[in-house]
Write a protein that holds these residues in place. Sequence first.
Motif, PDB file in Angstrom:
ATOM      1  N   ALA A 215      32.751  32.489  47.901  1.00  0.00           N
ATOM      2  CA  ALA A 215      34.063  32.453  47.474  1.00  0.00           C
ATOM      3  C   ALA A 215      34.331  33.228  46.437  1.00  0.00           C
ATOM      4  N   CYS A 216      35.799  33.294  45.998  1.00  0.00           N
ATOM      5  CA  CYS A 216      36.419  34.072  45.096  1.00  0.00           C
ATOM      6  C   CYS A 216      36.804  33.471  43.595  1.00  0.00           C
ATOM      7  N   ASP A 217      36.602  34.282  42.571  1.00  0.00           N
ATOM      8  CA  ASP A 217      37.453  33.628  41.249  1.00  0.00           C
ATOM      9  C   ASP A 217      38.791  34.603  41.303  1.00  0.00           C
ATOM     10  N   ILE A 218      40.047  34.146  41.124  1.00  0.00           N
ATOM     11  CA  ILE A 218      41.196  34.801  41.312  1.00  0.00           C
ATOM     12  C   ILE A 218      42.227  34.253  40.208  1.00  0.00           C
ATOM     13  N   THR A 219      42.743  35.535  39.474  1.00  0.00           N
ATOM     14  CA  THR A 219      43.935  35.453  38.649  1.00  0.00           C
ATOM     15  C   THR A 219      44.916  36.344  38.904  1.00  0.00           C
ATOM     16  N   PRO A 220      45.889  36.360  38.269  1.00  0.00           N
ATOM     17  CA  PRO A 220      47.023  37.406  38.435  1.00  0.00           C
ATOM     18  C   PRO A 220      46.633  38.808  38.246  1.00  0.00           C
ATOM     19  N   SER A 221      45.395  39.109  37.637  1.00  0.00           N
ATOM     20  CA  SER A 221      44.964  40.289  37.120  1.00  0.00           C
ATOM     21  C   SER A 221      43.833  40.728  37.967  1.00  0.00           C
ATOM     22  N   GLU A 222      42.994  39.916  38.704  1.00  0.00           N
ATOM     23  CA  GLU A 222      41.936  40.398  39.465  1.00  0.00           C
ATOM     24  C   GLU A 222      41.357  39.418  40.431  1.00  0.00           C
ATOM     25  N   VAL A 223      40.440  39.942  41.273  1.00  0.00           N
ATOM     26  CA  VAL A 223      39.981  39.136  42.268  1.00  0.00           C
ATOM     27  C   VAL A 223      38.417  39.430  42.473  1.00  0.00           C
TER      28      VAL A 223
END
Length: 233
Positions: A215-223
């Motif tokens: 799974a991924c960590d996702i924010t509007p600045s990075e994945v």
Amino acid sequence: MDFPQPLTRGQLIQRYKRFLADIVLEDGTEITAHCPNPGAMLGLNMPGLPVWVSRSPDPKRKLAHTLELVEVDGGLVGINTMHPNRLVAEALAHDVIPELTGYASHRREVNYGVASRVDFLLEAPDRPRCWLEIKNCHLRRTGTLAEFPDCVAARSTKHLRELEAMVAEGDRAVALFVVQRTDCDTFSACHDLDPAFARGLEAAAQVGVEVLVYACDITPSEVRIARAMTWAR
């Protein structure tokens, strides 16, 4: 993987012709963005959903914007199917995936099988070659279960057969599912949408193809690829 520029938030008007999405940005501007996803995008293509788009500085691009993220139930989902290979390349370089560490080289897009190219070929002098296929997963329909695929995926089923052939030759073969969601903790093949793929994944695992899910960590600045998930067989 950092986004090169800050993403812009908007609202989905419609997704159509598979690769196009009409979006209204928060400042009221209406745009047509490239939608880099050939799948059905079930649950992620409903008008009114909040979305995030990137903008390319390349003046030669027909569409300057690209649909990157969709917000669902307060979480972010990455829909760009071009990103998983980049995410895996970064993860391999930083030894984020323990099962795939210890290889001296990570070659991309290597020919193998019948008119196929594997996503990565991992090599080291003292161990068998590792043929690595990457699949993007973004479907969630119930609970915290991620599923693949979200439509018939004949090409992905073909890749499983190619991986089986590599195992038969004495090499290592891995199918790695990158879940671009933050709200799932288990994974399953989608039996009702593509029973052939579901049967193929189980058959491949039985002959030695390794199945990994991250799974991924996702924010509007990075994945970022972040953590292993359980395969619910």
